[in-house]
Design an enzyme around this catalytic site. Structure first.
Site, PDB file in Angstrom:
ATOM      1  N   ALA A 194       0.635  -1.037  -0.122  1.00 18.86           N
ATOM      2  CA  ALA A 194      -0.255   0.284   0.335  1.00 18.86           C
ATOM      3  C   ALA A 194       0.622   1.051  -0.423  1.00 18.86           C
ATOM      4  CB  ALA A 194      -0.780  -0.055   1.326  1.00 18.86           C
ATOM      5  N   LYS A 232       8.507   4.652  15.385  1.00 15.32           N
ATOM      6  CA  LYS A 232       8.602   5.204  17.221  1.00 15.32           C
ATOM      7  C   LYS A 232       7.820   6.458  17.523  1.00 15.32           C
ATOM      8  CE  LYS A 232      12.123   7.056  14.402  1.00 15.32           C
ATOM      9  NZ  LYS A 232      13.172   6.510  13.305  1.00 15.32           N
ATOM     10  N   ILE A 257      20.687  -2.336  14.079  1.00 13.01           N
ATOM     11  CA  ILE A 257      20.807  -2.824  16.310  1.00 13.01           C
ATOM     12  C   ILE A 257      19.835  -3.348  16.550  1.00 13.01           C
ATOM     13  CG2 ILE A 257      22.417  -2.167  18.445  1.00 13.01           C
ATOM     14  CD1 ILE A 257      23.322   0.480  16.895  1.00 13.01           C
ATOM     15  N   GLU A 309      17.372  16.599   8.420  1.00 12.28           N
ATOM     16  CA  GLU A 309      16.067  16.386   7.254  1.00 12.28           C
ATOM     17  C   GLU A 309      16.728  18.139   7.027  1.00 12.28           C
ATOM     18  OE1 GLU A 309      12.312  14.777   7.936  1.00 12.28           O
ATOM     19  OE2 GLU A 309      13.853  12.577   8.662  1.00 12.28           O
ATOM     20  N   ASP A 314      13.211  12.572  19.542  1.00  8.98           N
ATOM     21  CA  ASP A 314      13.420  11.289  18.211  1.00  8.98           C
ATOM     22  C   ASP A 314      13.793  10.742  19.359  1.00  8.98           C
ATOM     23  OD1 ASP A 314      13.381  10.024  15.264  1.00  8.98           O
ATOM     24  OD2 ASP A 314      15.703   9.212  16.755  1.00  8.98           O
ATOM     25  N   LYS A 337      12.268   6.853  21.547  1.00 10.19           N
ATOM     26  CA  LYS A 337      13.283   5.633  21.665  1.00 10.19           C
ATOM     27  C   LYS A 337      13.511   5.797  23.114  1.00 10.19           C
ATOM     28  CE  LYS A 337      14.870   7.009  17.301  1.00 10.19           C
ATOM     29  NZ  LYS A 337      16.161   6.580  16.796  1.00 10.19           N
TER      30      LYS A 337
END
Ligand code: NAP
Length: 438
Positions: A46, A106, A137, A191, A202, A206
């Site tokens: 999709a 995440k 990892i 980015e 971010d 995590k």
């Protein structure tokens, strides 16, 4: 010989990671079948635009914009669209239909993980997300499975490649933050809008996932104290270097007892000084690593590529094979345990060593005044170094003082810094940074 069962795999998203997952599913079909005990048949992909150019040459008939229908007919669903909606609704629909789900999302797990985990538990299916933390990892499965007979006491992670690249660039070239960020953007490590990375959001998502699995308790994004790297200056980095440290953005989850004897977990993300001989100090460029301290295993380190289509696809495929094996054998298995019920402690409960930079008047007795004030606040000094500067034009001398403390509470340190600011011999407090690993 009995015919091998076929499991239908729906792929949602065909970008950096999804395209590589599709390629491996097709190219390695025989090997994956041998490892799984079932053929993993890619039933559809999709996307938003079925005609968009792709990194990988894939059969055009697999593409669809009708993700809802694709999900309804799948045994296994891989969500690699990113974002909150429609990923959330599609995952919930897949789980309630009895499909196992693999995701690398995440942001969604940090925002609404508990709803997804509950739906997976209710439906008796597996929801796995190895790719969501530190890309390639293998870190979540070792924490969840391999260390489930041990007690983890502390996790220190470099889990954001963009910020590690920027800090490493500043450390090796002496660049300012803005120049190192521009270089990261030029090379594709950051980015165009780097906010989520450089502000630590971010890494915080995590950190919440790492803490939840490590301490058998669900921690949400709100439980994570988060500071980014935007205020780390070239002079902070240079001073840290001179004192034998490197500055890293760490995601930390550690078991603590606060001043009132209350046990809990401190989950936090902030720039941190690490001694140059610490294993995490050697993690350069955009690489990721997670350092775990456990009661019985001792110290463990996991290192590798934290992003990139093909490396991240490796983690996705690992989850897929594991989920498919369980479907073949019967029963979903346990994804995580949440029987810990450990409270999340506020940042005030954390004790660390601190690095403090001070611009002071070059007068006799200054060092003694400052040392006395630290002692009065119960903060003991481990290292104190002074450098004298002379302004070439005005000929005025000023002194730069760098202090590393022993472990102190956030509150004691804050009170000390406030008091130091009030001293007449202090021109300014140039930096206050936490130190780990000493
Ligand atoms: P990406 O390159 O932006 O690809 C997203 C894909 O999802 C595209 O194929 C896009 O379709 C499709 N998509 C987006 N919204 C959609 C919608 N509403 N309906 C249907 N399809 C939709 O993303 P990525 O870098 O592969 O990342 C995917 C996930 O993996 C994210 O959750 C990310 O956080 C996670 N992750 C990525 C990395 C990495 O290195 N990239 C590492 C770890 C985890 P079109 O192609 O038609 O636009």
């Amino acid at each position: 010989m009995t015919e091998m069962r076929t499991l239908k795999v729906a792929l949602l998203g065909c970008g950096n990671v999804g395209a590589q997952v599709a390629r491996i599913l097709i190219e390695d079909a025989d090997a994956l079948a041998a490892r799984t005990g079932a053929r993993l048949q890619l039933s559809g992909i999709a996307v938003r635009n079925v005609n968009a150019p792709r990194d990988v040459d894939l059969p055009q008939e697999l593409f669809t914009t009708d993700a809802e229908t694709l999900v309804k007919d799948a045994d296994l669903v891989i969500e690699l669209m990113g974002g909150i909606e429609p990923a959330r609704t599609l995952i919930l629909s897949a789980l309630s239909n009895g499909a196992c789900v693999v995701t690398g999302n995440k942001a969604l797990l940090a925002q609404d993980g508990p709803t997804l985990y509950e739906e997976a538990d209710k439906a008796g299916v597996q929801l796995s997300y190895e790719a969501a933390v530190a890309g390639a990892i293998p870190i979540l499965r070792p924490i969840r499975d391999s260390l489930s007979g041990d007690r983890i006491t502390r996790v220190l992670g470099i889990v954001n490649g963009t910020t590690n690249f920027i800090l490493d660039q500043m450390d090796t070239t002496g660049a300012q933050f803005a120049d190192a960020l521009a270089e990261a953007q030029r090379l594709g490590y950051a980015e165009a809008d780097p906010t989520a990375d450089v502000q630590g959001h971010d890494a915080a998502a995590k950190a919440a996932i790492l803490a939840s699995l490590s301490f058998h308790t669900r921690f949400a994004l709100d439980d994570v104290h988060c500071e980014g790297i935007t205020s780390v200056s070239a002079s902070d980095i240079a001073a840290a270097k001179e004192a034998g440290f490197v500055i890293k953005l760490l995601a930390i989850a550690e078991k603590l007892t606060d001043a009132n004897g209350k046990e809990g977990v401190s989950v936090r993300v902030h720039p941190t000084l690490l001694p140059r001989e610490h294993p995490l100090a050697a993690v350069r460029g955009a690489f990721n690593a997670v350092f775990i301290e456990a009661e019985n295993a001792g110290e463990l380190m996991f290192y590798g590529q934290g992003a990139g289509g093909t490396p991240t696809a490796s983690a996705v495929l690992g989850d897929l094979v594991s989920a498919a094996r369980r479907l073949v054998l019967g029963g979903p298995g346990r994804t995580e345990t949440t029987t810990g019920h450990v409270p999340a402690l506020p940042i005030d409960a954390a004790t660390t060593s601190y690095y403090i930079g001070l611009d002071v008047a070059d007068q006799p007795g200054v060092l003694a005044k400052i040392a006395q004030l630290f002692a009065e606040h119960g903060v003991s000094i481990e290292i104190m170094r002074q450098t004298i500067h002379r302004d070439a034009e005005s000929n005025v001398e000023s002194a730069e003082l760098r202090i590393v403390t022993h472990r102190a509470s956030e509150a004691a340190l804050a009170a000390t810094v406030e008091a130091v600011k009030g001293l007449d011999v202090i021109n300014s407090v140039t930096s206050v940074l936490r130190v780990e690993g000493v």
